[in-house]
Design a protein around this motif. Structure first.
Motif, PDB file in Angstrom:
ATOM      1  N   ASP A 148       0.803  -1.219   0.000  1.00 26.26           N
ATOM      2  CA  ASP A 148       0.000   0.000   0.000  1.00 26.26           C
ATOM      3  C   ASP A 148       0.841   1.277   0.000  1.00 26.26           C
ATOM      4  N   ASP A 150       1.267   3.484   2.251  1.00 26.77           N
ATOM      5  CA  ASP A 150       2.086   3.672   3.445  1.00 26.77           C
ATOM      6  C   ASP A 150       3.446   2.989   3.294  1.00 26.77           C
ATOM      7  N   MET A 151       3.422   1.757   2.807  1.00 30.55           N
ATOM      8  CA  MET A 151       4.685   1.028   2.630  1.00 30.55           C
ATOM      9  C   MET A 151       5.567   1.710   1.593  1.00 30.55           C
ATOM     10  N   ASN A 153       5.550   4.894   0.898  1.00 32.29           N
ATOM     11  CA  ASN A 153       6.088   6.099   1.521  1.00 32.29           C
ATOM     12  C   ASN A 153       7.209   5.773   2.497  1.00 32.29           C
TER      13      ASN A 153
END
Lengths: 264, 257
Positions: A148, A150-151, A153
């Motif tokens: 996703d 988040d990962m 980033n």
């Protein structure tokens, strides 16, 4: 505690097989069905023992075709999945091709392959690749896509390069999904090898099955069938063991459930 | 990430503030005011359509890899232990493995995770996971720490504990911190400066200096000065039409998020 529960689980599974064999035996004895229609399991097992060297040799050939095709499917499928995840163009081009290829009945393609490639190893391996490729790609794509924002980033703020990000984050994150595909692919791969042997071969369990049933030798047919089943179980188990070794963080799930959440 | 084909919405307008070295600054506002967007601009994870972000006088154009970052979710890698997750950042910053491991163990112990170094994330509670994520952000001793609503998903008590822990870690290290939150008491408790943002497009309404002495204990929240800051910020939201009063005036106690 873990080994005992594993032993108990295996025991239950083994017992279910024994019950199945018993039911088969009782059915044959009580109905008096003719042997060429349905031989009793005892006789099948006896035949298997008598023909063990033949069965082992033929199983070895079928296993070799299956494993070769499976390995090839992984070697092609994972990079293709990665490409289709990273590039929208590759996805748009590749997806209809792969789905199209999957919907073509392999049994209909196999004779063509024999015409093109003869009776050797290659047409069988290609049929295996044709059936095993699809679940590998589909599941790997699903895995890679579940990385996703988040990962991503996290990878960016840590300054990870593309390759490092793939090997450190995308690939391990996708392993559970990839293994789900590998399990399905392995069982399909064996079917692919047998289909390949049905169409044109002098060797392998598929050929033995075909030739023995043509001679109404049901005992040998059933022996080949049981040998195929055992081979399939062994190949599947090999993937399951590989998963157990490669995805250790999913092993302790039950224990952590028992432990419950620690207070934060 | 791609914004092609989407309607462009003006997310931010005239957002301008400074974070001095060693200063704890909170971006406070309701959801949708663009405070997380500001943080990702500062982190270099996103580029502004106009205007610029300056860091030590340099324009930010790429992810600020020297910063430490904590996300709203812990974003721990489930296949790595708590220690392994902290060491991922150490490796990425090219730290010596032996030194990094020693420091990571000390860091984990300082946030109460001693004995959990080898636990997988799914064996840890949400609060413990976020502590490990904070350790990951601090392992390379960054001078800038960026935190995007790091406690928003935690229960109130865990949140209080982590606020106290973060206050202590901040005092020990003194990085510049930019902390995004939608909780007024949390912002007042932690910050030297609270940047109050209001909605659509997100804009800075006021900058409130919090000159409460450090270290701060949770009891500071019962003091009149603390209540005064909370009230001041609350009034800003009321004036912006983000909160409606009923009956009498607003009491500080209503601000608990």
């Amino acid at each position: 505690m873990q080994w005992r529960s594993i032993a108990r689980d295996l025991g239950i599974s083994a017992a279910s097989l024994v019950v199945l064999l018993l039911a088969w035996s009782i059915f044959v004895q009580s109905t008096g069905v003719k042997e060429f229609l349905l031989p009793s399991p005892e006789k099948v097992l006896a035949t298997m023992w008598a023909e063990r060297s033949t069965l082992l040799a033929e199983a070895g050939i079928t296993a070799w075709e299956t494993l070769l095709g499976f390995a090839l499917s992984v070697a092609i499928g994972i990079p293709v999945a990665l490409l289709m995840t990273e590039s929208r163009l590759a996805y748009l081009v590749g997806n209809p091709l792969i789905v199209g290829l999957q919907t073509v009945p392999k049994i209909a393609v196999a004779p063509l392959l024999v015409v093109w490639l003869g009776f050797g190893l290659s047409p069988k391996v290609i049929v295996v690749v044709l059936v095993a490729f699809f679940p590998i790609v589909v599941n790997a794509v699903a895995g890679f896509r579940s990385v996703d924002a988040d990962m991503r980033n996290l990878g960016r703020i840590l300054g990870l390069g593309r390759m490092t990000f793939f090997f450190r984050i995308s690939l391990p994150h996708s392993l559970p999904s990839i293994f789900a595909g590998l399990k399905v692919a392995m069982t399909l791969a064996l079917i692919g090898a047998v289909v390949g042997e049905f169409v044109g071969s002098e060797r392998g369990l598929g050929h033995l099955l075909l030739s023995s049933s043509a001679r109404l030798n049901s005992l040998l047919s059933f022996s080949a069938l049981v040998a195929l089943t055992i081979l399939g179980l062994l190949l599947y188990a090999a993937v399951a063991v590989a998963e157990w070794l490669a995805v250790p963080w999913r092993r302790r799930v039950d224990e952590s459930d028992v432990m419950g959440g620690h207070s934060g | 990430m791609s914004f092609r084909g989407r309607r462009i919405i003006e997310a931010l307008r005239d957002v301008s503030f400074d974070v001095a070295a060693g200063e704890f600054v909170s971006l406070l506002g309701p959801s949708g005011c663009g405070k997380s967007t500001v943080l990702s601009l500062v982190a270099g994870l996103r580029a502004p359509t106009s205007g610029k972000v300056l860091c030590d006088g340099q324009s930010v154009r790429a992810p600020v890899t020297s910063a430490g970052m904590v996300f709203q979710k812990p974003v721990l890698l489930e296949w790595r232990s708590a220690l392994g997750n902290v060491l991922l950042s150490a490796d990425a910053h090219g730290m010596d493995r032996a030194v990094a491991e020693q420091r990571a163990r000390a860091l984990l112990a300082s946030v109460g995770l001693a004995g959990f170094e080898h636990a997988y994330p799914r064996e840890l509670s949400g609060g413990m996971q976020q502590r490990a994520a904070i350790c990951r952000a601090l392992i390379h001793e960054p001078t800038r720490l960026l935190m995007d609503e790091p406690f928003a998903a935690l229960d109130a008590i865990t949140r209080d504990q982590l606020s106290v822990d973060l206050g202590r870690l901040f005092l020990e290290r003194r990085p510049s911190v930019l902390f995004v939150t939608h909780s007024i008491p949390e912002a007042v408790f932690l910050s030297d400066k609270v940047i109050v943002m209001t909605n659509r497009p997100g804009t800075v309404d006021r900058i409130v200096n919090i000159d409460l002495p450090r270290p701060r204990s949770l009891h500071v929240r019962q003091t009149p000065r603390f209540g005064g800051f909370v009230e001041e910020i609350l009034e800003l939201f009321v004036a912006a039409g983000l909160l409606r009063e009923e009956g009498g005036g607003v009491r500080a106690g209503d601000a608990a998020a």
